[in-house]
Design a protein around this motif. Structure first.
Motif, PDB file in Angstrom:
ATOM      1  N   PRO A 256       2.049  -6.699  -6.094  1.00  0.00           N
ATOM      2  CA  PRO A 256       1.213  -7.900  -6.197  1.00  0.00           C
ATOM      3  C   PRO A 256      -0.263  -7.549  -6.364  1.00  0.00           C
ATOM      4  N   LYS A 257      -1.025  -8.458  -6.936  1.00  0.00           N
ATOM      5  CA  LYS A 257      -2.460  -8.249  -7.092  1.00  0.00           C
ATOM      6  C   LYS A 257      -3.101  -8.038  -5.725  1.00  0.00           C
ATOM      7  N   GLY A 258      -4.038  -7.111  -5.671  1.00  0.00           N
ATOM      8  CA  GLY A 258      -4.680  -6.780  -4.412  1.00  0.00           C
ATOM      9  C   GLY A 258      -3.999  -5.655  -3.666  1.00  0.00           C
ATOM     10  N   SER A 259      -2.885  -5.168  -4.205  1.00  0.00           N
ATOM     11  CA  SER A 259      -2.210  -4.023  -3.591  1.00  0.00           C
ATOM     12  C   SER A 259      -3.071  -2.771  -3.736  1.00  0.00           C
ATOM     13  N   MET A 260      -2.734  -1.712  -3.014  1.00  0.00           N
ATOM     14  CA  MET A 260      -3.584  -0.524  -2.969  1.00  0.00           C
ATOM     15  C   MET A 260      -2.774   0.758  -3.171  1.00  0.00           C
TER      16      MET A 260
ATOM     17  N   ARG B 111      -3.821  -6.999   5.646  1.00  0.00           N
ATOM     18  CA  ARG B 111      -2.381  -6.861   5.842  1.00  0.00           C
ATOM     19  C   ARG B 111      -1.721  -6.314   4.571  1.00  0.00           C
ATOM     20  N   TYR B 112      -1.110  -5.157   4.700  1.00  0.00           N
ATOM     21  CA  TYR B 112      -0.373  -4.537   3.600  1.00  0.00           C
ATOM     22  C   TYR B 112       1.023  -4.164   4.085  1.00  0.00           C
ATOM     23  N   LYS B 113       1.974  -4.191   3.176  1.00  0.00           N
ATOM     24  CA  LYS B 113       3.299  -3.651   3.450  1.00  0.00           C
ATOM     25  C   LYS B 113       3.342  -2.244   2.872  1.00  0.00           C
ATOM     26  N   ARG B 114       3.561  -1.257   3.730  1.00  0.00           N
ATOM     27  CA  ARG B 114       3.542   0.122   3.243  1.00  0.00           C
ATOM     28  C   ARG B 114       4.882   0.501   2.616  1.00  0.00           C
ATOM     29  N   LEU B 115       4.816   1.070   1.409  1.00  0.00           N
ATOM     30  CA  LEU B 115       5.998   1.579   0.728  1.00  0.00           C
ATOM     31  C   LEU B 115       6.119   3.083   0.943  1.00  0.00           C
TER      32      LEU B 115
ATOM     33  N   GLN C 122      -1.577  14.393   2.421  1.00  0.00           N
ATOM     34  CA  GLN C 122      -0.858  13.388   3.207  1.00  0.00           C
ATOM     35  C   GLN C 122      -1.654  12.976   4.439  1.00  0.00           C
ATOM     36  N   TYR C 123      -2.299  13.946   5.089  1.00  0.00           N
ATOM     37  CA  TYR C 123      -3.095  13.626   6.283  1.00  0.00           C
ATOM     38  C   TYR C 123      -4.251  12.692   5.916  1.00  0.00           C
ATOM     39  N   ALA C 124      -5.004  13.050   4.860  1.00  0.00           N
ATOM     40  CA  ALA C 124      -6.148  12.224   4.449  1.00  0.00           C
ATOM     41  C   ALA C 124      -5.685  10.836   4.022  1.00  0.00           C
ATOM     42  N   ASN C 125      -4.587  10.773   3.267  1.00  0.00           N
ATOM     43  CA  ASN C 125      -4.078   9.477   2.800  1.00  0.00           C
ATOM     44  C   ASN C 125      -3.591   8.616   3.970  1.00  0.00           C
ATOM     45  N   ASN C 126      -2.906   9.236   4.926  1.00  0.00           N
ATOM     46  CA  ASN C 126      -2.413   8.487   6.079  1.00  0.00           C
ATOM     47  C   ASN C 126      -3.566   7.926   6.913  1.00  0.00           C
ATOM     48  N   GLN C 127      -4.608   8.721   7.080  1.00  0.00           N
ATOM     49  CA  GLN C 127      -5.781   8.253   7.806  1.00  0.00           C
ATOM     50  C   GLN C 127      -6.410   7.058   7.104  1.00  0.00           C
ATOM     51  N   ALA C 128      -6.509   7.158   5.766  1.00  0.00           N
ATOM     52  CA  ALA C 128      -7.097   6.068   4.981  1.00  0.00           C
ATOM     53  C   ALA C 128      -6.248   4.804   5.077  1.00  0.00           C
ATOM     54  N   ILE C 129      -4.922   4.967   5.003  1.00  0.00           N
ATOM     55  CA  ILE C 129      -4.025   3.811   5.073  1.00  0.00           C
ATOM     56  C   ILE C 129      -4.138   3.122   6.430  1.00  0.00           C
ATOM     57  N   GLU C 130      -4.257   3.902   7.495  1.00  0.00           N
ATOM     58  CA  GLU C 130      -4.428   3.301   8.827  1.00  0.00           C
ATOM     59  C   GLU C 130      -5.701   2.472   8.879  1.00  0.00           C
ATOM     60  N   ARG C 131      -6.790   2.989   8.291  1.00  0.00           N
ATOM     61  CA  ARG C 131      -8.050   2.241   8.276  1.00  0.00           C
ATOM     62  C   ARG C 131      -7.909   0.953   7.471  1.00  0.00           C
ATOM     63  N   LEU C 132      -7.291   1.058   6.290  1.00  0.00           N
ATOM     64  CA  LEU C 132      -7.166  -0.097   5.411  1.00  0.00           C
ATOM     65  C   LEU C 132      -6.260  -1.168   6.002  1.00  0.00           C
ATOM     66  N   GLN C 133      -5.212  -0.753   6.702  1.00  0.00           N
ATOM     67  CA  GLN C 133      -4.290  -1.726   7.295  1.00  0.00           C
ATOM     68  C   GLN C 133      -4.920  -2.472   8.474  1.00  0.00           C
ATOM     69  N   LYS C 134      -5.959  -1.916   9.060  1.00  0.00           N
ATOM     70  CA  LYS C 134      -6.682  -2.625  10.117  1.00  0.00           C
ATOM     71  C   LYS C 134      -7.574  -3.713   9.537  1.00  0.00           C
ATOM     72  N   LEU C 135      -7.960  -3.532   8.255  1.00  0.00           N
ATOM     73  CA  LEU C 135      -8.846  -4.489   7.602  1.00  0.00           C
ATOM     74  C   LEU C 135      -8.084  -5.603   6.889  1.00  0.00           C
TER      75      LEU C 135
ATOM     76  N   ILE D 265       0.872  -1.170   0.000  1.00  0.00           N
ATOM     77  CA  ILE D 265       0.000   0.000   0.000  1.00  0.00           C
ATOM     78  C   ILE D 265       0.912   1.224   0.000  1.00  0.00           C
ATOM     79  N   LEU D 266       0.554   2.218  -0.795  1.00  0.00           N
ATOM     80  CA  LEU D 266       1.364   3.439  -0.821  1.00  0.00           C
ATOM     81  C   LEU D 266       0.467   4.650  -1.028  1.00  0.00           C
ATOM     82  N   SER D 267       0.965   5.773  -0.559  1.00  0.00           N
ATOM     83  CA  SER D 267       0.266   7.049  -0.708  1.00  0.00           C
ATOM     84  C   SER D 267       0.838   7.807  -1.897  1.00  0.00           C
ATOM     85  N   TYR D 268      -0.053   8.226  -2.795  1.00  0.00           N
ATOM     86  CA  TYR D 268       0.357   9.036  -3.946  1.00  0.00           C
ATOM     87  C   TYR D 268      -0.245  10.431  -3.790  1.00  0.00           C
TER      88      TYR D 268
END
Length: 261
Positions: free
Chosen positions: A74-78, A42-46, A27-40, A5-8
């Motif tokens: 990989p497929k399913g990445s975000m 498992r992603y490796k953040r780049l 960055q704030y909105a993306n970071n908040q979203a990534i925190e939510r998605l990582q709770k649902l 998962i990465l923030s663009y």
């Protein structure tokens, strides 16, 4: 291979990148979203990808799409981005096609402002594709409107005799501001003295017959690397002068000028 998962983020001007305007919100909105998605899931953040320039006129997502096609993600990445205007370019069909090109690799897109995840499955039915086209058209119109407003602002400043800075300055030049008003105003530019000395040393050594490799070795032995070098490295002790940068300096029109016929 872990899904990533990465923030663009994309900002239109260098000022938005360095001063926080626009970029911090994304960055704030993306970071908040990534925190939510990582709770649902498992992603490796780049590392975040931040680009400067108008997506209405440029191609800002090529590297991400190419990496996805090559199987780097990989497929399913975000890929998490602020909204659909990050995709907007010359027309809404192009924007939609670029989005579909990424989704077809199996990599998903998440818009942090709407908390909406777009997958290739959502585009299978006609209604989903039409909905994406409608959003792409709206995003394109918004980007076009922003671009027009920016051009009008520049034209107005030029008409008033004000200084306009467009694009990224060489990292040995800085802006001078008048801060007496409610909003800082650019009133000129100046060469940063200690960086001027470094540039002069580089060219003196080159004129005297030293190559980029030798100059780079001298710099790493005698001159502290500039702070912005390798800013993404976690280990800041690895910040060094690089031969590729010295080579760029030696051929950079901003340093040596341009000959016109």
């Amino acid at each position: 291979m872990d899904k990533i998962i990465l923030s663009y983020c994309r900002v239109s001007t260098t000022e938005q990148s360095t001063d926080g305007a626009g970029l911090e919100n994304q960055q704030y909105a993306n970071n908040q979203a990534i925190e939510r998605l990582q709770k649902l899931e498992r992603y490796k953040r780049l590392d975040d990808i931040v680009e400067i320039g108008s997506a209405f006129k440029g191609n800002n997502l090529t590297s991400i799409i190419e990496n996805a096609k090559a199987g780097t993600y990989p497929k399913g990445s975000m890929i998490v981005m602020f909204d659909q205007t990050r995709f907007s370019r010359t027309n809404f069909l192009d924007s939609a096609n670029r989005m579909k090109e990424l989704l077809d690799t199996g990599v998903n897109i998440h818009f942090s402002t709407s908390n909406e995840t777009i997958t290739s499955e959502k585009l299978v039915d006609f209604g989903g594709f039409v909905s994406m086209l409608a959003k792409a058209e709206a995003a394109n119109k918004e980007s076009k409107s922003r671009s027009d407003r920016t051009l009008t602002s520049y034209a107005n400043k030029i008409a008033k005799g004000e200084i306009v800075a467009v694009g990224k300055l060489p990292n040995w030049i800085r802006k001078n501001y008048d801060t007496s008003g409610s909003k800082p105003r650019i009133v000129g530019f100046e060469i940063i003295p200690d960086r001027k000395e470094v540039l002069e040393a580089i060219f003196d050594k080159y004129i005297n017959g030293e190559g980029a490799t030798s100059i780079t070795a001298w710099l790493n032995k005698n001159v502290e690397p500039w702070p912005e070098f390798d800013h993404k490295r976690k280990d800041k002790a690895n910040r060094v002068w690089r031969e590729s940068y010295v080579t760029k300096i030696l051929v950079n029109p901003a340093a040596i000028g341009v000959d016109f016929p």
